[in-house]
Structures are given as C-alpha cells and as structure tokens.
Design an enzyme around this catalytic site. Structure first.
Site, mmCIF file in Angstrom:
data_model
loop_
_atom_site.group_PDB
_atom_site.id
_atom_site.type_symbol
_atom_site.label_atom_id
_atom_site.label_comp_id
_atom_site.label_asym_id
_atom_site.label_seq_id
_atom_site.Cartn_x
_atom_site.Cartn_y
_atom_site.Cartn_z
ATOM 1 N N GLY A 147 -2.634 9.115 -3.952
ATOM 2 C CA GLY A 147 -3.876 9.589 -4.556
ATOM 3 C C GLY A 147 -3.800 10.902 -5.306
ATOM 4 N N ASP A 204 0.871 -1.183 0.000
ATOM 5 C CA ASP A 204 0.000 0.000 0.000
ATOM 6 C C ASP A 204 0.904 1.228 0.000
ATOM 7 O OD1 ASP A 204 -2.343 1.632 0.240
ATOM 8 O OD2 ASP A 204 -1.987 1.805 2.386
ATOM 9 N N SER A 205 0.295 2.377 -0.256
ATOM 10 C CA SER A 205 1.041 3.635 -0.194
ATOM 11 C C SER A 205 1.483 3.928 1.238
ATOM 12 C CB SER A 205 0.153 4.778 -0.677
ATOM 13 O OG SER A 205 -0.953 4.914 0.203
ATOM 14 N N CYS A 210 -4.473 -1.228 -2.089
ATOM 15 C CA CYS A 210 -4.576 0.210 -2.298
ATOM 16 C C CYS A 210 -5.491 0.427 -3.495
ATOM 17 C CB CYS A 210 -3.178 0.757 -2.580
ATOM 18 S SG CYS A 210 -3.122 2.499 -3.000
ATOM 19 N N THR A 259 -6.041 3.152 -5.084
ATOM 20 C CA THR A 259 -5.406 4.049 -6.054
ATOM 21 C C THR A 259 -4.438 3.269 -6.960
ATOM 22 O OG1 THR A 259 -5.509 5.718 -4.314
ATOM 23 C CG2 THR A 259 -4.199 6.250 -6.252
ATOM 24 N N HIS A 274 -7.111 3.212 3.682
ATOM 25 C CA HIS A 274 -6.845 3.930 4.937
ATOM 26 C C HIS A 274 -8.159 4.214 5.698
ATOM 27 C CE1 HIS A 274 -2.909 4.763 3.167
ATOM 28 N NE2 HIS A 274 -2.504 5.305 4.298
ATOM 29 N N GLU A 312 -1.503 8.828 8.192
ATOM 30 C CA GLU A 312 -0.075 8.496 8.151
ATOM 31 C C GLU A 312 0.694 9.210 9.268
ATOM 32 O OE1 GLU A 312 1.840 6.437 6.172
ATOM 33 O OE2 GLU A 312 -0.013 5.641 5.324
ATOM 34 N N CYS A 356 -10.909 3.739 -0.096
ATOM 35 C CA CYS A 356 -9.473 3.862 0.166
ATOM 36 C C CYS A 356 -9.184 2.996 1.390
ATOM 37 C CB CYS A 356 -9.127 5.324 0.452
ATOM 38 S SG CYS A 356 -7.448 5.583 1.061
HETATM 39 N N1 DGL Z 1 -4.663 3.281 0.719
HETATM 40 C C1 DGL Z 1 -4.654 3.992 -0.526
HETATM 41 C C2 DGL Z 1 -5.924 3.690 -1.299
HETATM 42 O O1 DGL Z 1 -6.591 2.699 -1.006
HETATM 43 C C3 DGL Z 1 -4.378 5.418 -0.205
HETATM 44 C C4 DGL Z 1 -4.096 6.259 -1.343
HETATM 45 C C5 DGL Z 1 -3.134 7.367 -1.122
HETATM 46 O O2 DGL Z 1 -1.996 7.093 -0.728
HETATM 47 O O3 DGL Z 1 -3.520 8.483 -1.446
HETATM 48 O O4 DGL Z 1 -6.298 4.370 -2.223
#
Ligand code: DGL
Length: 259
Positions: A42, A9-10, A72, A74, A184, A150, A182
């Site tokens: 994102g 994930d990001s 993720c 995105t 998060h 984060e 998302c």
């Molecule tokens: N967890 C990512 C998602 O599901 C977050 C995206 C991001 O880093 O902006 O889209």
C-alpha cells in the site's frame, strides 16, 4: 477442470478472501501466494505494485492455475487492467465496497479505511465518482495496520489505539457505514466492534469476490467436477507462523517458498 484457483496478496490478508472462496467452492483446489516479504504494497509506487503483481501472477500460472483471484485491493486497483490484457486466464479482483455502502447509508456519510495505494488509484476514484453522487465519502489511510497484522499483533493494544485514531474522526463526522478496503482488515472486525457503535455497518467485499469467482468459473466452464481429494496449498516467502494462525483445515498445507 481440476486445475487450482490461484490467489495472491501482499501477505496474509487475502486469506480472508480464501475463507469465503472455500466456503462457496468446496470442490476447488487452491494455490495461495502470501508475498509477505514485500508487504505492505500500500505504500509502494504503482510501478512497483505492478511488478510484484506480475511476479505473483507468473508464479501462479507456472503452478497451473486456471483463474487468478487478486485478493488485494491495492494490487487490484493498480494492476488488474494490465493483468487482464496481458494473460489469458480470467482474473477476479477486489475493490472497496463503495457501492453497497452508498445503498445502505442513511446519514449519507460513508467512511473508508484502505491503503494509500488503493485510495490514490484512478480505479478507486472512478468507482467513487460513479456510485457516490450525493454521498460524502470520508477516506482514511490505514497506515501501519497491515504491518501489525503481518507481525501477528492483530489483537494488541497498539492496534486498538491506532484503529481508534483512524475511526473516531470518521464517527465524529457521522458515518453509518465503514468500508474495509483492504483484505487484511476483516481480521480487525472483532476489535472494531469494540470501538464502533453497533449500529454502524462494517462492510467488506469477501463474499462478493467469492460469488464473482464462482460466476467466472461457471461462465468459462472451469468448475472442478471431478471427485478427487482437494488441496489448499499456501506459499509464503516469510516465516509461516502468522499464516498458520489464520488458516487451518484437513486439506491445508503451508510451506515457505523463495519468490
Ligand atoms: N491486502 C492488501 C489490500 O487489500 C494489503 C495492502 C498492503 O500490503 O498494503 O490492499
């Protein structure tokens, strides 16, 4: 097969998916990459999201992963087609749960909170077109939410205000389902429950992703059938504090890694 499942994930958001996966597949080893140094994805261009997704995938492959979960929305909506055609391992992606929402809504109005990268992707547009005929889908970018999570400020007054400013206009438009697009955002559910009336369905895709992971492992004969000790290895390229606050367990190991 005893090789680990790879998850990326990001940042820390994909741990909401990891929780569902380890509940459903307690016999599987996991390697998780939190690319928090590059969060949020994102707001980045499709090319940049693709480049980061390739970097994460190749590191998970170096670590011997047998299947990769792109935890993720995105990265899935912008990169999974490329990943699937480029690498041999099976990929599980995550997309906003538009279909279940359209099946549940009575007001025929569904709200979706997701990143700019997800909402602007053609995969998201195609899914919406396919399943949401006759349903009004109200899109809202969750600007700033990932950054606060984060930073470990999930339960802050700043977060509550931001969420209210995103959710209240959707409530005024009479939504009865709110899709969290998302990974998060499931961490925002306690706060969301303070903001939205109890009859609003808050829908995320975590369990569906775990089910799909299990199905693909079975189909490809990749399930771990040995009885060895299980390890869940988390790597982050940022300080480990927030990750420590979200994941814990006897087999969990969290380390800093420069990637
Ligand atoms: N967890 C990512 C998602 O599901 C977050 C995206 C991001 O880093 O902006 O889209």
């Amino acid at each position: 097969m005893q090789q680990p499942i790879g998850i990326f994930d990001s940042g820390v958001g994909g741990t909401s998916i990891w929780k569902e996966i380890q509940k459903m597949l307690p016999n599987e080893d996991v390697v998780y990459l939190a690319d928090s140094l590059n969060a949020p994805y994102g707001t980045k261009s499709k090319e940049e999201i693709l480049r980061l997704s390739i970097k994460n995938t190749e590191l998970l492959l170096e670590k011997g992963c047998k299947l990769i979960v792109v935890a993720c929305n995105t990265a899935t909506t912008n990169a999974i087609d490329y990943l699937r055609t480029t690498y041999e391992v099976p990929f599980v992606g995550i997309e906003p749960a538009i279909k279940p929402a359209t099946l549940q809504t009575k007001t025929k109005k569904v709200g979706i909170l997701a990143t700019k990268g997800t909402l602007s992707s053609s995969l998201f547009h195609n899914t919406t077109k396919l399943y949401a005929a006759g349903i009004t889908v109200i899109e809202q970018q969750g600007k700033g939410l990932v950054e606060l999570i984060e930073a470990g400020r999930t339960d802050s007054s700043e977060m509550k205000e931001l969420l209210q400013s995103y959710v209240n206009p959707m409530l005024e438009k009479d939504i009865d389902c709110l899709v969290l697009g998302c990974t998060h955002y499931p961490y925002l559910i306690p706060l969301l429950k303070e903001i939205v009336p109890s009859e609003i369905n808050i829908i995320d895709s975590g369990e569906a992703v775990a089910r799909q992971t299990m199905a693909l492992l079975k189909k490809n004969k990749l399930l771990n059938v040995s009885n060895t000790a299980i390890a869940h290895k988390f790597y982050t390229n940022s300080p480990t504090k927030v990750l420590h606050s979200l994941v814990a367990g006897p087999n969990v190991e969290i380390s800093y890694l420069d990637f």
